[in-house]
Enzyme design. Structure first.
Site, PDB file in Angstrom:
ATOM      1  N   SER A  97     -10.388  -0.320   3.113  1.00  0.00           N
ATOM      2  CA  SER A  97      -9.653  -0.536   4.366  1.00  0.00           C
ATOM      3  C   SER A  97      -9.180   0.809   4.898  1.00  0.00           C
ATOM      4  CB  SER A  97      -8.428  -1.412   4.132  1.00  0.00           C
ATOM      5  OG  SER A  97      -8.807  -2.675   3.657  1.00  0.00           O
TER       6      SER A  97
ATOM      7  N   GLU B  66      -4.802   4.342   6.282  1.00  0.00           N
ATOM      8  CA  GLU B  66      -4.452   4.065   4.890  1.00  0.00           C
ATOM      9  C   GLU B  66      -4.845   5.210   3.932  1.00  0.00           C
ATOM     10  OE1 GLU B  66      -3.571   2.954   1.411  1.00  0.00           O
ATOM     11  OE2 GLU B  66      -5.708   2.604   1.680  1.00  0.00           O
TER      12      GLU B  66
ATOM     13  N   ARG C 131       0.825  -1.211   0.000  1.00  0.00           N
ATOM     14  CA  ARG C 131       0.000   0.000   0.000  1.00  0.00           C
ATOM     15  C   ARG C 131       0.864   1.268   0.000  1.00  0.00           C
ATOM     16  NH1 ARG C 131      -3.073  -3.455  -0.847  1.00  0.00           N
ATOM     17  NH2 ARG C 131      -5.216  -3.696  -0.146  1.00  0.00           N
TER      18      ARG C 131
END
Ligand code: EPU
Length: 337
Positions: free
Chosen positions: A237, A333, A164
């Site tokens: 997420s 995130e 990520r």
């Protein structure tokens, strides 16, 4: 091409937080992009490049210029070294692009079906799901520097992809506007079925050989686990799965034998943040219109269309309780602006 003043950003990001942008412009081709950037170079106005808005939360009004990427088009270049190069404009919708490749017989992006957002945003956080990450299929990224207007291609290593993460998330990397992403795709890449739930469904579907069938199974899993942002505002997420040392993991697993984790090559351990959050009792929590998705604790939801500040507050409470119980810090995130 025109500037929209006091632009509504609530409808332009999937968390749906009320926010306004001082001004916003949609760009559909590289000429527009160059013109807008040279105009902005003369000002000290902050600039934000917006794709599908699925990985950004507007926690306050944006006091500057929003550039909405709406360039379109896909080009294929035949290559004799392991597949074709498929070049895609940043403004293309990711999921539609995945199906465009599948319909033409390419294998490789099926596990990434139904991820919200645009093609141009995909490399920034190196989107990933069900055993495949964007970096596994990427050839290069074309970008233009927002200050110098230099245009260049970033090769796969230059993108510095991680879990990520990429160069484009770093401070200097954020000055590059991505306008085209190239993939290396072929018709005979092997299917990736290492994610247990996907393999189970694939086997019960009779182990179909084509990538489109796998994409449909992925879509079914996602539809069951993850909220559709068009119905329940969310940013996917909300936290990364944290990585802890082998020693920390041993101590945790003695105390919490049920903890869910994945071993990494260097001996460290990636923990399932969804499990940690659920273990702290947050799954299905809903207060004042902001909450935690009942089917996947890693996803924060905003059915009340509350402000980004409220979402941030809930995220901080979750982080504090996971830290207190497990001594693990959760990293947010999506980009919070
Ligand atoms: N789990 C729980 N409770 C929960 C959620 C998960 O106990 O509420 C445990 C379960 O044991 C489950 C494990 O955690 O088996 C892993 O859950 P899941 O397979 O749903 O994956 P994840 O690690 O929570 C990651 C990605 C997702 C991606 C899936 C599938 C991150 C931050 N998220 O989630 O990506 O779809 O794997 O590959 O890495 C996104 O980035 O927006 C996203 C949705």
């Amino acid at each position: 091409m025109y500037w929209e003043l006091n632009a509504d950003l609530a409808t332009r990001h999937t968390m749906g937080c009320p926010a306004r942008g001082e001004r916003m412009v949609s760009v559909t081709n590289i000429g527009d992009i160059r013109r807008v950037l040279s105009e902005l170079r003369a000002t000290s106005s902050p600039v934000f490049v917006l794709g599908g808005g699925s990985n950004v939360v507007f926690a306050s009004d944006f006091p500057g210029a929003v550039i909405k990427m709406e360039n379109r088009g896909v080009n294929v270049e035949a290559s004799d070294s392991g597949g074709d190069i498929v070049r895609t404009a940043a403004g293309e919708n990711w999921h539609e692009f995945v199906w465009w490749t599948l319909e033409r017989g390419y294998v490789g992006l099926e596990n990434l079906a139904l991820i919200p957002g645009t093609v141009g945003a995909a490399p920034i956080q190196n989107i990933g799901a069900y055993g495949v990450e964007l970096k596994d299929r990427l050839h290069s990224v074309r970008a233009i520097h927002m200050d110098t207007l230099e245009e260049r291609a970033f090769s796969l290593p230059e993108c510095r992809f991680g879990y990520r993460d990429s160069y484009f998330k770093s401070e200097p990397g954020r000055r590059w506007l991505i306008w085209e992403v190239a993939f290396r795709l072929s018709a005979d890449a092997p299917l990736v079925l290492e994610y247990a739930e996907l393999r189970r469904r694939w086997e019960s579907a009779g182990a179909p050989g084509d990538a489109s069938a796998v994409a449909k199974l992925v879509e079914a899993i996602r539809a069951e686990k993850l909220p559709n942002p068009a119905q329940v505002p969310n940013s996917g997420s909300f936290f990364k799965n944290p990585v802890v040392s082998g020693a920390h993991f041993l101590a945790l697993s003695e105390k919490f034998p049920e903890i869910v984790s994945f071993p990494l090559a260097d001996g460290s351990r990636k923990l399932a943040a969804g499990w940690l959050i659920q273990a702290c009792g947050w799954k299905g929590f809903l207060e004042n219109g902001v909450g935690v998705y009942p089917k996947q604790a890693l996803v924060l939801i905003n059915p009340g269309h509350k402000s980004g500040g409220e979402v941030k507050m809930l995220a901080s409470r979750i982080q504090a309780s996971v830290e207190e119980r497990f001594g693990v810090s959760l990293e947010v995130e999506p980009l919070i602006l």
